[in-house]
Design an enzyme around this catalytic site. Structure first.
Site, PDB file in Angstrom:
ATOM      1  N   ASP A   1      -2.831   6.414   6.889  1.00  0.00           N
ATOM      2  CA  ASP A   1      -3.107   7.623   7.673  1.00  0.00           C
ATOM      3  C   ASP A   1      -3.976   7.208   8.865  1.00  0.00           C
ATOM      4  OD1 ASP A   1      -3.574  10.182   8.593  1.00  0.00           O
ATOM      5  OD2 ASP A   1      -4.833  10.801   6.928  1.00  0.00           O
TER       6      ASP A   1
ATOM      7  N   ARG B   1      -0.034  12.461  -9.483  1.00  0.00           N
ATOM      8  CA  ARG B   1       0.356  11.074  -9.255  1.00  0.00           C
ATOM      9  C   ARG B   1       1.687  10.691  -9.887  1.00  0.00           C
ATOM     10  NH1 ARG B   1      -3.462   7.602  -7.242  1.00  0.00           N
ATOM     11  NH2 ARG B   1      -5.518   8.148  -7.984  1.00  0.00           N
TER      12      ARG B   1
ATOM     13  N   GLU C   1       0.847  -1.195   0.000  1.00  0.00           N
ATOM     14  CA  GLU C   1       0.000   0.000   0.000  1.00  0.00           C
ATOM     15  C   GLU C   1       0.883   1.245   0.000  1.00  0.00           C
ATOM     16  OE1 GLU C   1      -2.392   1.574  -0.772  1.00  0.00           O
ATOM     17  OE2 GLU C   1      -4.000   1.743   0.700  1.00  0.00           O
ATOM     18  N   ASP C   2       0.362   2.319  -0.553  1.00  0.00           N
ATOM     19  CA  ASP C   2       1.143   3.548  -0.658  1.00  0.00           C
ATOM     20  C   ASP C   2       1.352   4.242   0.679  1.00  0.00           C
ATOM     21  OD1 ASP C   2      -1.561   4.200  -0.391  1.00  0.00           O
ATOM     22  OD2 ASP C   2      -1.678   5.415  -2.217  1.00  0.00           O
TER      23      ASP C   2
ATOM     24  N   PHE D   1      -1.078  16.572   3.801  1.00  0.00           N
ATOM     25  CA  PHE D   1      -1.435  15.782   2.623  1.00  0.00           C
ATOM     26  C   PHE D   1      -0.267  15.809   1.649  1.00  0.00           C
ATOM     27  CE2 PHE D   1      -3.791  14.659  -1.199  1.00  0.00           C
ATOM     28  CZ  PHE D   1      -4.580  13.631  -0.704  1.00  0.00           C
TER      29      PHE D   1
HETATM   30  P1  IMP Z   1      -6.461   5.968   5.626  1.00  0.00           P
HETATM   31  O1  IMP Z   1      -7.693   5.141   5.431  1.00  0.00           O
HETATM   32  O2  IMP Z   1      -6.726   7.278   6.339  1.00  0.00           O
HETATM   33  O3  IMP Z   1      -5.320   5.218   6.286  1.00  0.00           O
HETATM   34  O4  IMP Z   1      -5.975   6.461   4.203  1.00  0.00           O
HETATM   35  C1  IMP Z   1      -5.462   5.597   3.305  1.00  0.00           C
HETATM   36  C2  IMP Z   1      -5.735   6.006   1.881  1.00  0.00           C
HETATM   37  O5  IMP Z   1      -6.027   7.399   1.743  1.00  0.00           O
HETATM   38  C3  IMP Z   1      -4.473   5.765   1.100  1.00  0.00           C
HETATM   39  O6  IMP Z   1      -4.541   4.522   0.457  1.00  0.00           O
HETATM   40  C4  IMP Z   1      -4.431   6.906   0.143  1.00  0.00           C
HETATM   41  O7  IMP Z   1      -5.089   6.523  -1.063  1.00  0.00           O
HETATM   42  C5  IMP Z   1      -5.204   7.991   0.800  1.00  0.00           C
HETATM   43  N1  IMP Z   1      -4.319   8.947   1.490  1.00  0.00           N
HETATM   44  C6  IMP Z   1      -4.102   9.085   2.821  1.00  0.00           C
HETATM   45  N2  IMP Z   1      -3.250  10.071   3.083  1.00  0.00           N
HETATM   46  C7  IMP Z   1      -2.896  10.566   1.872  1.00  0.00           C
HETATM   47  C8  IMP Z   1      -1.995  11.638   1.462  1.00  0.00           C
HETATM   48  O8  IMP Z   1      -1.335  12.329   2.263  1.00  0.00           O
HETATM   49  N3  IMP Z   1      -1.904  11.832   0.129  1.00  0.00           N
HETATM   50  C9  IMP Z   1      -2.585  11.105  -0.793  1.00  0.00           C
HETATM   51  N4  IMP Z   1      -3.418  10.115  -0.463  1.00  0.00           N
HETATM   52  C10 IMP Z   1      -3.573   9.848   0.866  1.00  0.00           C
HETATM   53 MG    MG Z   2      -4.351   4.202  -1.731  1.00  0.00          MG
END
Ligand code: IMP
Ligand code: MG
Length: 198
Positions: free
Chosen positions: A118, A180, A114-115, A167
């Site tokens: 958060d 991207r 996964e990238d 972000f």
């Molecule tokens: P989470 O569910 O808050 O952990 O967020 C995970 C998903 O939100 C990641 O797979 C990203 O696609 C997107 N995401 C979270 N933070 C960022 C960021 O800083 N930049 C771009 N995408 C983000």
């Molecule tokens: Mg993602």
């Protein structure tokens, strides 16, 4: 005179350059290769965000073993495409599965790639989904960790870099599908001068 659109006044502030990302991916590949020696490892990457990370990681993993012509861990690759519901900068954890993996994970050693993590809700959903399909083992590699607002308890087995509490875009990460394809990771600075999502 036409006023400039807001997006044209956005700025990027580089957080991790291409060299630092490459070194990080190499380091992660060494850790993974060490742990999965003599194992057939199946990478399941989450698109679109992890596209560059997984392609660089997969090639680094294979290159590590190529000089000795010992192609273990054998790597296979699959993708899931998801999109997280939420606002522009925070996911709600409600994940829409746009494309499922094309191969079964049952009985296999799976590395979820996964990238960024958060609040953790997206990863929590994906780990739960894959675990329910009875892999032999399941670990997770994330390039970027934002540990500041975690809501879900997720295990991260391989972590690249700690991202700032803002972000970030680039190297696969987008803001409304933009940025991207940049080779680096950057904070997006709004016309007001504040980073997005800080
Ligand atoms: P989470 O569910 O808050 O952990 O967020 C995970 C998903 O939100 C990641 O797979 C990203 O696609 C997107 N995401 C979270 N933070 C960022 C960021 O800083 N930049 C771009 N995408 C983000
Ligand atoms: Mg993602």
């Amino acid at each position: 005179m036409a006023s400039k659109s807001a997006s044209s006044a956005e700025r990027l502030e580089i957080v991790f350059g291409a060299g630092e990302i490459a070194a990080t991916v190499e380091r992660m590949a060494r850790e993974i290769a060490r742990d999965y020696a003599n194992t057939e490892l199946h990478l399941v990457a989450i698109l679109k965000g992890a596209i560059f990370f997984v392609t660089d990681l997969a090639r680094a993993l294979s290159a590590l073993n190529a000089p000795a012509l010992d192609l273990t861990p054998k790597c296979t690759l699959d993708f899931m495409v998801v999109s997280s519901y939420g606002n522009d900068v925070r996911s709600s954890g409600e994940v829409r599965l746009l494309k499922d993996a094309s191969e079964s994970v049952e009985g296999r050693d799976i590395l979820l790639v996964e990238d960024i993590v958060d609040n953790g809700l997206t990863l929590h959903y994906l780990q739960g989904l894959l675990r329910s399909r009875a892999p032999r083992s399941l670990r997770t590699a994330v390039l970027l960790d934002k540990p500041y607002r975690r809501l879900a308890d997720v295990t991260l087995d391989y972590v690249g870099l700690t991202a700032p509490d803002a972000f970030v875009v680039g190297y696969g990460l987008d803001y409304q599908e933009r940025y991207r394809t940049l080779p680096f990771v950057a904070k997006l600075i709004l016309p007001s001068g504040k980073p997005l999502g800080a």
